[in-house]
Design a protein around this motif. Structure first.
Motif, mmCIF file in Angstrom:
data_model
loop_
_atom_site.group_PDB
_atom_site.id
_atom_site.type_symbol
_atom_site.label_atom_id
_atom_site.label_comp_id
_atom_site.label_asym_id
_atom_site.label_seq_id
_atom_site.Cartn_x
_atom_site.Cartn_y
_atom_site.Cartn_z
ATOM 1 N N ARG A 15 81.013 8.799 31.156
ATOM 2 C CA ARG A 15 81.886 8.689 32.225
ATOM 3 C C ARG A 15 81.598 10.094 33.109
ATOM 4 O O ARG A 15 81.836 11.242 32.712
ATOM 5 N N PHE A 16 81.216 9.834 34.312
ATOM 6 C CA PHE A 16 81.024 10.685 35.316
ATOM 7 C C PHE A 16 81.608 10.474 36.635
ATOM 8 O O PHE A 16 81.522 9.436 37.050
ATOM 9 N N HIS A 17 82.198 11.497 37.221
ATOM 10 C CA HIS A 17 82.560 11.390 38.507
ATOM 11 C C HIS A 17 82.070 12.728 39.276
ATOM 12 O O HIS A 17 82.232 13.785 39.056
ATOM 13 N N GLU A 26 80.377 7.311 40.462
ATOM 14 C CA GLU A 26 81.667 7.043 39.591
ATOM 15 C C GLU A 26 80.992 6.188 38.648
ATOM 16 O O GLU A 26 80.476 5.197 38.790
ATOM 17 N N ASP A 28 81.230 4.908 34.744
ATOM 18 C CA ASP A 28 81.977 4.645 33.320
ATOM 19 C C ASP A 28 81.103 3.687 32.502
ATOM 20 O O ASP A 28 81.364 2.413 32.719
ATOM 21 N N ALA A 53 72.545 14.119 34.963
ATOM 22 C CA ALA A 53 73.864 14.262 34.443
ATOM 23 C C ALA A 53 73.764 14.196 32.861
ATOM 24 O O ALA A 53 74.289 15.056 31.957
ATOM 25 N N HIS A 60 78.700 18.697 35.591
ATOM 26 C CA HIS A 60 79.745 18.184 36.313
ATOM 27 C C HIS A 60 81.185 18.093 35.624
ATOM 28 O O HIS A 60 81.121 17.597 34.555
ATOM 29 N N ALA A 63 83.485 15.504 33.046
ATOM 30 C CA ALA A 63 82.633 14.135 32.497
ATOM 31 C C ALA A 63 82.910 14.194 30.851
ATOM 32 O O ALA A 63 83.306 15.185 30.286
ATOM 33 N N TYR A 64 82.700 12.927 30.452
ATOM 34 C CA TYR A 64 82.366 12.756 29.058
ATOM 35 C C TYR A 64 81.244 11.977 28.720
ATOM 36 O O TYR A 64 80.761 11.210 29.452
#
Lengths: 365, 226
Positions: A15-17, A26, A28, A53, A60, A63-64
């Motif tokens: 999950r990155f924004h 975005e 997920d 990433a 970032h 993030a997860y």
């Protein structure tokens, strides 16, 4: 234990924004823990940003990222790149100029504890056909050779995730053709999940098992290759090149007519091809423009391959004269590009049983 | 014998000073150049400018400020006195300190340029091959930046050998302690000992030429090597 459960269903959860000025990403995603996942999109769609990433080359916040049950990033927790069990192949091979090929290969290998090594030097050298290059300096190699060395170097760290950022994009057509068979072998012989960034539909068709479509920093689709290629709601299906990729196994060879029979879940196709051992797994591509529909199994046509299928949906194509029809042959999706006139004349509609006549089948591997 | 005992003493002292200063310059200049090459901090500009100051300042200006700062009433002078180190001006350590500051740009700039040229990619590749940042510095950065280190060493050494103004300001002219070759030549000229001055000056000229020949010669070779 939860970690044991994750080991049974290995997966990558990300999950990155990300926002830099005009650009934002975005994502997920939950991805399979095996096979090749293609991150496909135009330049600027965010695919390389996502890959970097995941590698931890860019950090970032918020993030997860979890790979095979191990958390690599979660809030403030961030595993630096050199502690992540990954391999990374950059677009340009980026070999160390001060080391010869063998020492480039050993650079990662010798930093892995012996007990964790699952790929040895001989295997990697053999798999990528770089034996004769071992004592050369990187500046004495061709672009294709450099990239093969870079792939072998990444494999020698015994990665639990292999990240490839357009490994063929910097090469010309001939060099690409030289490397593709090695990538196909990699996919067949190594059980390492691969994330493969590309903007080439051909590389997707040959290599991917799972497809993530990125568009303007958003995940437009994510799913198994065959199903995703046949989705009528995606721009993939609209173009002239639209088609599906089907995996099957060799059923036999007709030596008189030089035809190879390939079984797949929806039936059988015959392809002009030399003999291959029965049971060999093969991929073939069927383009929407090469599929016509018929209401009966006519035998009076030169078209060799006919598959019984059911129409599941229909959508507008890229021209007003055509329609794209999605079919299913025993669960295998197919696409057909036919004229609106034929659609009306044959009174086709979703749910109708038809015969899909396949004019051309392209073997991919 | 062209050189008298005083001349030999000055030559020995000069070589000792240049070697000590060059070692210190490499130790201090490498992290400084690395920081300058990679930082995005606003301090990059000011720090870079301070490092480059000796390139444009008359050596007497640098020497004058050093004399004031290191002297009995200067802040550094008071510090060294309270630490029991005494005063640095007119001592060999004082000369080393002045030389390090004076030759800093000749070491930092080639290193910074070498690190800049290297770019981000080799570091990223090394990280994906499990090398920690320290490991990467020694196994990738140092070997790839080797031409920069050679240039920095030669220039740092040669520039220290050639200094005069700063030495005179901060070191004075004490035999065996601070009287280096350039000062010795000055003394010979003052005493109208032109023959001795010729020998030393000619030696310096030859030395400088050979150093630069080695530097530019090796650069030309490495370019043709590819």
């Amino acid at each position: 234990m939860a970690s044991d459960m994750h080991k049974e269903t290995p997966a990558l959860r990300a999950r990155f924004h990300v926002a830099y000025g005009e650009f934002s990403l975005e994502a997920d995603l939950t991805l399979p823990g095996r096979g090749v996942t293609a991150l496909f999109g135009h330049s600027g769609s965010g695919k390389t940003t996502l890959l970097r990433a995941i590698a931890g080359l860019e950090r970032h916040p918020g993030a997860y990222l979890e790979v095979n049950g191990e958390v690599w990033q979660d809030g403030d927790q961030f595993l630096p790149t050199h502690q992540r069990p990954l391999g990374y192949v950059f677009q340009e091979a980026s070999l160390f100029a001060h080391l010869n090929v063998e020492r480039n290969l050993n650079f990662g290998l010798k930093r892995i504890p012996a007990a964790e090594r699952r790929v040895n030097l001989e295997q990697a050298v053999e798999l990528l056909g770089i034996g004769p290059l071992l004592h050369r300096q990187p500046d004495k190699l061709s672009g294709g050779e450099r990239q093969r060395v870079a792939i072998a170097r990444a494999l020698l760290t015994s990665p639990r995730l292999l990240l490839m950022d357009e490994p063929l994009a910097a090469l010309d057509g001939k060099r690409k053709a030289e490397i593709l068979p090695y990538l196909t072998r990699l996919r067949q012989e190594l059980d390492i999940p691969v994330l493969y960034v590309t903007h080439s539909p051909d590389e997707v068709a040959r290599l991917a098992d799972h497809l993530v479509l990125l568009d303007g920093g958003r995940v437009a689709a994510s799913g198994p290759l065959g199903e995703t290629l046949a989705r009528l709601d995606l721009p993939l299906a609209a173009g002239d090149d639209a088609g599906v990729v089907i995996e099957g196994s060799v059923a036999g060879h007709d030596d008189t007519y030089h035809l190879l029979a390939v079984d797949f879940p929806g039936g059988q196709v015959q392809v002009a091809h030399g003999p291959a051992p029965t049971g060999t797994r093969l991929r073939f591509q069927v383009r929407a423009r090469d599929v016509s529909l018929s209401l009966s199994a006519r035998d009076d046509s030169s078209i060799l391959n006919r598959v019984a299928a059911t129409i599941t949906s229909v959508a507008a194509a890229d021209t007003p004269a055509h329609r794209l029809v999605r079919l299913e042959a025993d669960g295998t999706p197919l696409l057909a590009r036919i004229t609106c006139r034929s659609w009306d004349q044959l009174e086709l509609q979703p749910g109708k049983r038809v015969w899909a006549q396949i004019k051309a089948v392209a073997l991919l591997a | 014998m062209p050189f008298g005992p005083d001349d030999w003493s000055a030559i020995r002292l000069t070589l000792k000073l240049a070697a000590t200063a060059t070692c210190l310059l490499l130790l201090l200049g490498t992290p400084l150049a690395w920081w300058l090459a990679r930082t995005r901090s606003w301090l990059k500009g000011p720090v870079g400018a301070v490092v480059a100051l000796p390139l444009v300042l008359p050596p007497t200006v640098l020497g004058f400020y050093l004399l004031v700062t290191l002297g009995p009433n200067g802040p550094v002078g008071q510090l060294t006195q309270s630490l029991g180190l005494g005063l640095l001006p007119f001592t060999f350590p004082g000369l080393v300190l002045a030389s390090v500051l004076y030759s800093m740009p000749f070491v930092v700039q080639p290193l910074q340029q070498a690190f800049d040229t290297l770019g981000e990619r080799p570091l990223e590749v090394a990280a994906t091959l499990r090398a920690s940042p320290w490991d990467t510095f020694f196994s990738v950065v140092l070997p790839l930046a080797r031409p920069g280190f050679i240039t920095a060493t030669i220039l740092g050494f040669a520039h220290t050998v050639g200094e005069f103004g700063v030495v005179l300001m901060i070191g004075g002219n004490i035999p065996d302690k601070t009287r280096v070759v350039s000062v010795q030549i000055y003394d010979h000229v003052e005493a109208l000992e032109y023959t001795q001055a010729h020998w030393l000056a000619g030696g310096m000229l030859l030395f400088s030429f050979l150093v630069l020949l080695a530097l530019y010669g090796s650069k030309a070779r490495s370019r043709h090597g590819f």
